[in-house]
Design a protein around this motif. Structure first.
Motif: not given
Length: 265
Positions: A58, A231-232, A234-235, A238-239
């Motif tokens: 990542y 995925l953890c 990335h999100f 993002q948030f």
């Protein structure tokens, strides 16, 4: 190990390695509910390796810049922001490396209990919440200096106590020092690379002494841990600026209460 156990534990490890909610606390619950035995050294190596691949992949561009400018700065004696950050990560890793080597045996023997994990899950969850509310949240990574990096590195030592959460305590320290949420999270994730890599190498060394290695379990655990961890990351990035740390702190309180109910219920 059964397929269901592999899937559950690998996904849990991948997710909780980077969320500020403690992986050790989560690994107790399914073991208690389903009566599972310890997953063993080989599986531990697999899921940690999957998480490591995820964070390296990542942040591959960042890592390239950190390596280039960090090493280049030694020659030119002039450091870019990336070069300086590279050496701040090295500095912040030293405390947990030293303490981990010295007290590894004591921690595994005396502190890896459900009672300790319940207490740290709740206590450091409340501290995370407080840091998020009270922190100034004004500073970017470019404003991080060696003193603050060392403080975050010393805070990371607390993550050796099961239930603390490595990502949770480093983000807490960053927020308390005035960092923005995303900056604290990004530094925590970059700091996780040597923090995961060093013990993984030691575990791999121990793994070589085993006579029988379940390679199928290892491969599946690595892949699932990688996917969930990627995925953890990335999100979360993002948030996190919008949702803050309160949801994770509340979740930790609920999780800690569940552990207490399991222990004394």
């Amino acid at each position: 190990m059964e397929i269901f156990q592999i899937v559950v534990l690998a996904l849990i490890q991948g997710l909780t390695e980077f969320l500020p909610i403690s992986s050790s606390a989560h690994l107790i619950l399914p073991a208690e509910v389903f009566g599972w035995q310890d997953q063993g050294l080989a599986f531990d190596v697999a899921v940690h390796f999957g998480s490591l691949i995820a964070v390296v992949l990542y942040f591959r561009k960042d890592i390239g810049l950190l390596l280039r400018d960090g090493l280049g700065g030694l020659k030119s004696r002039q450091f870019t922001d990336e070069g300086r950050l590279a050496w701040l990560i090295v500095l912040a890793t030293i405390p947990v490396g030293l303490v981990g080597l010295i007290f590894k045996g004591y921690i595994e023997t005396h502190l890896r209990t459900a009672a300790v994990i319940a207490a740290t899950t709740i206590g450091f969850g409340l501290l995370l919440w407080w840091a998020d509310v009270r922190g100034a949240r004004r500073q970017n990574l470019a404003q991080l200096n060696w003193k603050k990096a060392l403080i975050i590195g010393c805070a990371q030592v607390l993550a050796l106590i099961p239930g603390t959460s490595r990502s949770g305590i480093t983000m807490t320290a960053g927020l308390m020092l005035g960092m923005k949420r995303e900056a604290a999270a990004r530094f925590s994730f970059l700091l996780s690379i040597p923090a995961i890599a060093l013990p993984s190498m030691l575990l791999t060394y121990d793994l070589l002494a085993l006579e029988s290695v379940p390679w199928g379990d290892i491969l599946l655990g690595t892949v699932l841990s990688f996917i969930s961890a990627y995925l953890c990351i990335h999100f979360f990035l993002q948030f996190i600026s919008r949702i803050g740390m309160a949801p994770f702190a509340i979740y930790r309180l609920i999780l800690g209460a569940a552990l207490i109910w399991i222990i004394w219920g």
